[in-house]
Design a protein around this motif. Structure first.
Motif, PDB file in Angstrom:
ATOM      1  N   LEU A   1      39.861  70.108  93.227  1.00  0.00           N
ATOM      2  CA  LEU A   1      40.348  69.838  91.876  1.00  0.00           C
ATOM      3  C   LEU A   1      41.438  68.773  91.891  1.00  0.00           C
ATOM      4  O   LEU A   1      41.544  67.973  90.958  1.00  0.00           O
ATOM      5  CB  LEU A   1      40.884  71.118  91.234  1.00  0.00           C
ATOM      6  N   GLU A   2      42.258  68.755  92.947  1.00  0.00           N
ATOM      7  CA  GLU A   2      43.283  67.720  93.049  1.00  0.00           C
ATOM      8  C   GLU A   2      42.639  66.343  93.194  1.00  0.00           C
ATOM      9  O   GLU A   2      43.132  65.357  92.632  1.00  0.00           O
ATOM     10  CB  GLU A   2      44.208  68.024  94.227  1.00  0.00           C
TER      11      GLU A   2
ATOM     12  N   LEU B   1      41.379  71.578  84.219  1.00  0.00           N
ATOM     13  CA  LEU B   1      40.934  71.820  85.594  1.00  0.00           C
ATOM     14  C   LEU B   1      41.550  73.116  86.101  1.00  0.00           C
ATOM     15  O   LEU B   1      42.777  73.255  86.105  1.00  0.00           O
ATOM     16  CB  LEU B   1      41.355  70.671  86.509  1.00  0.00           C
ATOM     17  N   ALA B   2      40.715  74.052  86.540  1.00  0.00           N
ATOM     18  CA  ALA B   2      41.243  75.344  86.969  1.00  0.00           C
ATOM     19  C   ALA B   2      40.340  75.981  88.012  1.00  0.00           C
ATOM     20  O   ALA B   2      39.114  75.855  87.974  1.00  0.00           O
ATOM     21  CB  ALA B   2      41.387  76.285  85.778  1.00  0.00           C
TER      22      ALA B   2
ATOM     23  N   PHE C   1      45.629  73.219  86.237  1.00  0.00           N
ATOM     24  CA  PHE C   1      46.199  74.567  86.295  1.00  0.00           C
ATOM     25  C   PHE C   1      46.175  75.159  87.692  1.00  0.00           C
ATOM     26  O   PHE C   1      46.825  76.170  87.937  1.00  0.00           O
ATOM     27  CB  PHE C   1      45.460  75.483  85.314  1.00  0.00           C
ATOM     28  N   GLY C   2      45.410  74.550  88.606  1.00  0.00           N
ATOM     29  CA  GLY C   2      45.501  74.955  89.999  1.00  0.00           C
ATOM     30  C   GLY C   2      44.789  76.244  90.340  1.00  0.00           C
ATOM     31  O   GLY C   2      43.741  76.572  89.799  1.00  0.00           O
TER      32      GLY C   2
ATOM     33  N   PRO D   1      40.254  71.522  74.799  1.00  0.00           N
ATOM     34  CA  PRO D   1      39.830  70.509  75.771  1.00  0.00           C
ATOM     35  C   PRO D   1      38.420  70.007  75.496  1.00  0.00           C
ATOM     36  O   PRO D   1      37.559  70.740  75.006  1.00  0.00           O
ATOM     37  CB  PRO D   1      39.888  71.260  77.106  1.00  0.00           C
ATOM     38  N   VAL D   2      38.177  68.756  75.834  1.00  0.00           N
ATOM     39  CA  VAL D   2      36.833  68.215  75.694  1.00  0.00           C
ATOM     40  C   VAL D   2      35.921  68.800  76.768  1.00  0.00           C
ATOM     41  O   VAL D   2      34.706  68.891  76.583  1.00  0.00           O
ATOM     42  CB  VAL D   2      36.864  66.677  75.758  1.00  0.00           C
ATOM     43  N   ALA D   3      36.512  69.211  77.904  1.00  0.00           N
ATOM     44  CA  ALA D   3      35.734  69.808  78.987  1.00  0.00           C
ATOM     45  C   ALA D   3      36.624  70.746  79.793  1.00  0.00           C
ATOM     46  O   ALA D   3      37.848  70.566  79.858  1.00  0.00           O
ATOM     47  CB  ALA D   3      35.134  68.741  79.899  1.00  0.00           C
ATOM     48  N   VAL D   4      35.997  71.726  80.427  1.00  0.00           N
ATOM     49  CA  VAL D   4      36.680  72.659  81.322  1.00  0.00           C
ATOM     50  C   VAL D   4      35.936  72.653  82.651  1.00  0.00           C
ATOM     51  O   VAL D   4      34.725  72.876  82.690  1.00  0.00           O
ATOM     52  CB  VAL D   4      36.706  74.094  80.746  1.00  0.00           C
ATOM     53  N   VAL D   5      36.657  72.378  83.733  1.00  0.00           N
ATOM     54  CA  VAL D   5      36.071  72.403  85.073  1.00  0.00           C
ATOM     55  C   VAL D   5      36.535  73.673  85.768  1.00  0.00           C
ATOM     56  O   VAL D   5      37.734  73.938  85.868  1.00  0.00           O
ATOM     57  CB  VAL D   5      36.486  71.179  85.904  1.00  0.00           C
ATOM     58  N   LEU D   6      35.583  74.465  86.246  1.00  0.00           N
ATOM     59  CA  LEU D   6      35.874  75.744  86.898  1.00  0.00           C
ATOM     60  C   LEU D   6      35.438  75.658  88.355  1.00  0.00           C
ATOM     61  O   LEU D   6      34.252  75.483  88.648  1.00  0.00           O
ATOM     62  CB  LEU D   6      35.134  76.880  86.189  1.00  0.00           C
TER      63      LEU D   6
END
Length: 326
Positions: free
Chosen positions: A220-221, A208-209, A237-238, A255-260
């Motif tokens: 994201l939190e 999570l970034a 990662f904030g 990672p299995v997934a990346v959230v932007l």
């Protein structure tokens, strides 16, 4: 039934009245102790029981403090009964420009639509900078409605109202936005389950970034807290993660997934999103790539081929499915 019994039946406990007014019980006790804003009758001598007349005085007290009147002045006016609102000093009035002048209920936040009652109580507490009440109401919202509903139906509408108030009042109320944001972040972290070491041979975590230059981390939190409750491992990662650091983290973690997350269009870089989606790792012949999920209004109209869930509930469903399939 006697008159005394009837009045007892209609009286409210301190907790019930606090929920009705949207303040913390400790605030009511403090006002009673400091300003004499308390119940006329104490029941058995120990427990406060608030009658309709007591409630009316407190409603006036809340209305005045929300309008910016000091608690001491508001208490004096509330006890005196109906009459004109306390007048601000002339020097303070002169300082306000014509553009920023507002109606008397200047402390009210512009909540939009059919919102939960908790939003109004939370908004009033935030405007008063009543930190104990803000913290208590956020915790109650999570306990009563669950994390997803508390975020989408209580926290987000109130945060948006603070943002609108700030934008329309010449940078006033920034202290309200900071206090509310800090307590929302605290409530979300308290709702996050501690990480449990997983099987190193299982799927990678969800990364999570925020995009480079993006500082809005609260969504994201909330997502991090929700994923923890689904036993999906994450790496948070904030704010404002540099592009090089994001690439390095994907290579190291697999990672299995990346959230932007991109709140603004200026921080939503499709080039970086596509670069991360194309990043490969693993042994030759069995290389893998992450699923890239976009979040935030900055991606509106700019996410061809990449999922962009509309709300927290949809994001949790998408990422849980990706993790289970991984």
């Amino acid at each position: 039934m006697s008159e005394s019994t009837a009045s007892d039946d209609t009286a409210l406990t301190t907790g019930a009245l606090a929920r009705r007014l949207g303040v913390a019980p400790t605030t009511l006790r403090s006002w009673d102790r400091r300003y004499g804003i308390g119940p006329a009758v104490r029941g058995d001598g120990r427990h406060r029981r608030w009658r309709p007349d007591d409630v009316a005085v407190l409603e006036t007290m809340c209305r005045l403090t929300s309008a910016g009147v000091s608690p001491a002045e508001a208490a004096r006016a509330a006890k005196e009964g109906p009459g004109p609102l306390p007048v601000r000093p002339a020097a303070e009035v002169r300082e306000r420009s014509r553009e920023t002048r507002e109606p008397r209920k200047t402390g009210e936040l512009p909540l939009e639509g059919d919102v939960r009652q908790e939003c109004r109580g939370l908004a009033r507490a935030a405007v008063r900078l009543d930190a104990p009440a803000v913290a208590e109401q956020l915790a109650q919202a999570v306990d009563r409605h669950g994390l997803t509903a508390a975020w989408q139906e209580v926290m987000v509408p109130t945060l948006h109202a603070v943002g609108r108030k700030w934008a329309s009042s010449g940078d006033r109320y920034v202290e309200v936005e900071h206090l509310l944001s800090w307590h929302v972040s605290t409530a979300l972290r308290r709702a996050t389950r501690p990480a449990v070491p997983g099987d190193t041979g299982g799927p990678g975590p969800v990364l999570l970034a925020c995009m480079p230059g993006e500082e809005h981390t609260l969504p994201l939190e909330a997502l991090n807290a929700g994923l923890s409750r689904l036993d999906v491992p994450t790496r948070m990662f904030g704010a404002a993660v540099p592009a090089e650091a994001l690439s390095a983290a994907v290579q190291r973690l697999g990672p299995v997934a990346v959230v932007l997350w991109a709140q603004a269009r200026s921080t939503a870089s499709l080039a970086l999103a596509r670069h991360l989606a194309a990043t490969r790792w693993g042994v030759r012949g069995a290389r893998r790539t992450p699923s890239v999920v976009l979040g935030g209004p900055g991606w509106a109209g700019r996410s061809p081929g990449l999922p962009r869930p509309a709300a927290l509930g949809g994001a949790l469903e998408t990422l849980a499915a990706v993790y289970d399939a991984g």
